[in-house]
Design an enzyme around this catalytic site. Structure first.
Site, PDB file in Angstrom:
ATOM      1  N   ASP A 199      -9.609  -0.309   4.350  1.00 38.57           N
ATOM      2  CA  ASP A 199      -8.398  -0.905   4.908  1.00 38.57           C
ATOM      3  C   ASP A 199      -8.655  -1.288   6.361  1.00 38.57           C
ATOM      4  O   ASP A 199      -9.483  -0.668   7.035  1.00 38.57           O
ATOM      5  CB  ASP A 199      -7.272   0.143   4.846  1.00 38.57           C
ATOM      6  CG  ASP A 199      -5.873  -0.438   4.863  1.00 38.57           C
ATOM      7  OD1 ASP A 199      -5.655  -1.447   5.552  1.00 38.57           O
ATOM      8  OD2 ASP A 199      -4.994   0.133   4.196  1.00 38.57           O
TER       9      ASP A 199
ATOM     10  N   ASP B 267      -7.330  -1.927   0.157  1.00 35.20           N
ATOM     11  CA  ASP B 267      -6.379  -2.914   0.665  1.00 35.20           C
ATOM     12  C   ASP B 267      -7.156  -4.188   0.952  1.00 35.20           C
ATOM     13  O   ASP B 267      -8.139  -4.165   1.702  1.00 35.20           O
ATOM     14  CB  ASP B 267      -5.723  -2.391   1.944  1.00 35.20           C
ATOM     15  CG  ASP B 267      -4.581  -3.261   2.448  1.00 35.20           C
ATOM     16  OD1 ASP B 267      -4.678  -4.496   2.323  1.00 35.20           O
ATOM     17  OD2 ASP B 267      -3.616  -2.704   2.996  1.00 35.20           O
TER      18      ASP B 267
ATOM     19  N   HIS C 184      -6.202  -0.873   8.316  1.00 28.10           N
ATOM     20  CA  HIS C 184      -5.240   0.029   8.926  1.00 28.10           C
ATOM     21  C   HIS C 184      -5.402   1.435   8.362  1.00 28.10           C
ATOM     22  O   HIS C 184      -5.787   1.605   7.203  1.00 28.10           O
ATOM     23  CB  HIS C 184      -3.810  -0.470   8.657  1.00 28.10           C
ATOM     24  CG  HIS C 184      -3.613  -1.923   8.949  1.00 28.10           C
ATOM     25  ND1 HIS C 184      -3.829  -2.906   8.000  1.00 28.10           N
ATOM     26  CD2 HIS C 184      -3.242  -2.555  10.084  1.00 28.10           C
ATOM     27  CE1 HIS C 184      -3.594  -4.092   8.535  1.00 28.10           C
ATOM     28  NE2 HIS C 184      -3.242  -3.912   9.805  1.00 28.10           N
TER      29      HIS C 184
ATOM     30  N   ASP D  66      -6.667  -6.490   2.833  1.00 27.97           N
ATOM     31  CA  ASP D  66      -6.752  -6.889   4.244  1.00 27.97           C
ATOM     32  C   ASP D  66      -7.918  -6.216   4.964  1.00 27.97           C
ATOM     33  O   ASP D  66      -8.174  -6.516   6.135  1.00 27.97           O
ATOM     34  CB  ASP D  66      -5.427  -6.694   4.983  1.00 27.97           C
ATOM     35  CG  ASP D  66      -5.076  -5.242   5.312  1.00 27.97           C
ATOM     36  OD1 ASP D  66      -5.964  -4.374   5.351  1.00 27.97           O
ATOM     37  OD2 ASP D  66      -3.879  -4.983   5.549  1.00 27.97           O
TER      38      ASP D  66
ATOM     39  N   HIS E  23       0.800  -1.226   0.000  1.00 29.87           N
ATOM     40  CA  HIS E  23       0.000   0.000   0.000  1.00 29.87           C
ATOM     41  C   HIS E  23       0.830   1.272   0.000  1.00 29.87           C
ATOM     42  O   HIS E  23       0.272   2.370  -0.153  1.00 29.87           O
ATOM     43  CB  HIS E  23      -0.974   0.002   1.189  1.00 29.87           C
ATOM     44  CG  HIS E  23      -2.308   0.603   0.846  1.00 29.87           C
ATOM     45  ND1 HIS E  23      -3.436   0.434   1.615  1.00 29.87           N
ATOM     46  CD2 HIS E  23      -2.710   1.374  -0.204  1.00 29.87           C
ATOM     47  CE1 HIS E  23      -4.456   1.077   1.063  1.00 29.87           C
ATOM     48  NE2 HIS E  23      -4.041   1.659  -0.031  1.00 29.87           N
TER      49      HIS E  23
ATOM     50  N   HIS F  29       4.497   1.243   4.084  1.00 31.76           N
ATOM     51  CA  HIS F  29       3.111   0.961   3.693  1.00 31.76           C
ATOM     52  C   HIS F  29       2.143   1.405   4.783  1.00 31.76           C
ATOM     53  O   HIS F  29       0.934   1.445   4.542  1.00 31.76           O
ATOM     54  CB  HIS F  29       2.909  -0.510   3.324  1.00 31.76           C
ATOM     55  CG  HIS F  29       2.880  -1.470   4.467  1.00 31.76           C
ATOM     56  ND1 HIS F  29       2.306  -2.723   4.370  1.00 31.76           N
ATOM     57  CD2 HIS F  29       3.357  -1.392   5.731  1.00 31.76           C
ATOM     58  CE1 HIS F  29       2.424  -3.367   5.507  1.00 31.76           C
ATOM     59  NE2 HIS F  29       3.057  -2.583   6.348  1.00 31.76           N
TER      60      HIS F  29
ATOM     61  N   GLU G  42      -1.998  -5.318  -1.801  1.00 26.91           N
ATOM     62  CA  GLU G  42      -1.632  -6.222  -0.710  1.00 26.91           C
ATOM     63  C   GLU G  42      -2.080  -7.670  -0.908  1.00 26.91           C
ATOM     64  O   GLU G  42      -2.158  -8.433   0.055  1.00 26.91           O
ATOM     65  CB  GLU G  42      -2.110  -5.682   0.647  1.00 26.91           C
ATOM     66  CG  GLU G  42      -1.510  -4.331   1.034  1.00 26.91           C
ATOM     67  CD  GLU G  42      -0.088  -4.393   1.578  1.00 26.91           C
ATOM     68  OE1 GLU G  42       0.464  -5.514   1.649  1.00 26.91           O
ATOM     69  OE2 GLU G  42       0.470  -3.325   1.926  1.00 26.91           O
TER      70      GLU G  42
ATOM     71  N   ASP H 272      -2.929   3.717   7.928  1.00 30.61           N
ATOM     72  CA  ASP H 272      -1.803   4.069   7.056  1.00 30.61           C
ATOM     73  C   ASP H 272      -1.495   5.557   7.080  1.00 30.61           C
ATOM     74  O   ASP H 272      -1.106   6.151   6.070  1.00 30.61           O
ATOM     75  CB  ASP H 272      -2.082   3.628   5.610  1.00 30.61           C
ATOM     76  CG  ASP H 272      -2.159   2.111   5.460  1.00 30.61           C
ATOM     77  OD1 ASP H 272      -1.757   1.405   6.396  1.00 30.61           O
ATOM     78  OD2 ASP H 272      -2.631   1.649   4.405  1.00 30.61           O
TER      79      ASP H 272
END
Length: 314
Positions: free
Chosen positions: A133, A238, A135, A240, A110, A150, A283, A137
């Site tokens: 996401d 992303d 996260h 994830d 990412h 990332h 990702e 980031d």
């Protein structure tokens, strides 16, 4: 609004850029994600939706931009590699947007969003970003514990790293707090929580998804980041963000994520606005998980892309 606000129905073209880059994080294999998605047929799937595809059959060799030596700068790991790759990527995405194409970037980790969003924003000046996401980031180069970039792209895009970071002086801040919104957060560092609160950045964690349902969350996210329904949208997704049971082959899986349908609904609803001009799918890591896990993750990545480009259930 119709789906063709930014793209003529007869001439709409997707420029596909595959980014064979893993330098923003420590786990090998994520650089192979775009190859796997193309081998699985994502380009033909896009054509079946009525889009022309601008792809010459090869990926830009971003690996050639990675220096043989790349010592840390402060806490940052592989800063020269990340900067070189994202700068070149920004130019490619910018050129695609200038041609009036939809810019689809297949990652890679990412950190590449430093380049993709910069490239899109260089053409679409009032761009807003929907960041899906687990996260946030948004760590700065000072707040990151890991040093893996990332986890920092949003801080670069918003100009939060002051003074300017060596190697990244080329990055022009292109986002303001009112033009980014998060969906799906569930693993946010304390420093990131502080940044989100201090800047008033809207974020819908999995708590809000549970409380309101994904339909209401997407409506609220769009209303916040695009209140007049006139801003072009860049979707940075992303994989994830999805629960590991849905997308296991990724580097930083976190339990309790979006379901298969919730992830797809996000892409479907954003596509329906007619305002989506660029999308990242990042990702996907073929080196992680067994063959079934890889197939499952690549399959869902391709289907999310199709939904972002207008595929519907009926």
């Amino acid at each position: 609004m119709t789906k063709t606000q930014f793209f003529d129905e007869q001439e709409r073209t997707v420029s596909v850029v595959g980014v064979d880059f893993s330098g923003g994080q420590p786990k090998a294999g994520v650089d192979q994600g775009p190859f796997q998605m193309v081998q699985f047929g994502v380009l033909d799937q896009i054509k079946e939706l009525g889009w022309k595809v601008n792809f010459d059959g090869t990926f830009p060799n971003f690996q050639k931009l990675v220096p043989t030596e790349d010592p840390d700068i402060g806490r940052m790991k592989k800063p020269r590699a990340v900067s070189s790759v994202t700068r070149a990527l920004a130019d490619k995405v910018r050129l695609a947007a200038q041609k009036g194409h939809f810019a689809l970037t297949l990652g890679g980790d990412h950190s590449i969003a430093i380049g993709t969003v910069s490239g899109t924003a260089a053409v679409h000046k009032d761009l807003c970003v929907i960041w899906v996401d687990a996260h946030a980031d948004i760590n700065t180069v000072e707040s990151t514990d890991s040093g893996n970039l990332h986890g920092c792209p949003v801080s670069f895009l918003m100009g939060l790293n002051k003074p300017d970071v060596p190697q990244f002086e080329w990055v022009q801040p292109c986002l303001t707090p009112d033009r980014i919104v998060y969906i799906g957060l569930r693993d946010v560092d304390p420093a990131e929580k502080k940044i989100l609160k201090e800047l008033g950045i809207k974020a819908f964690s999995m708590h809000e998804v549970d409380r309101y349902g994904i339909g209401k969350v997407v409506d609220m996210a769009l209303e916040h980041v695009n209140p007049h329904n006139n801003r072009p949208i860049h979707l940075s997704f992303d994989v994830d963000a999805l629960d590991p049971t849905v997308a296991p082959a990724t580097g930083t899986p976190v339990r309790g994520g979006l379901t298969f349908r919730e992830g797809h609904y996000i892409c479907e609803a954003i596509a329906e606005t007619g305002l989506l001009v660029a999308m990242d799918m990042v990702e996907v890591n073929p080196a992680l998980g067994d063959d079934n896990g890889l197939l499952q993750t690549v399959t869902v990545g391709c289907s999310l892309v199709r939904c972002g480009l207008g595929e519907t259930l009926l």
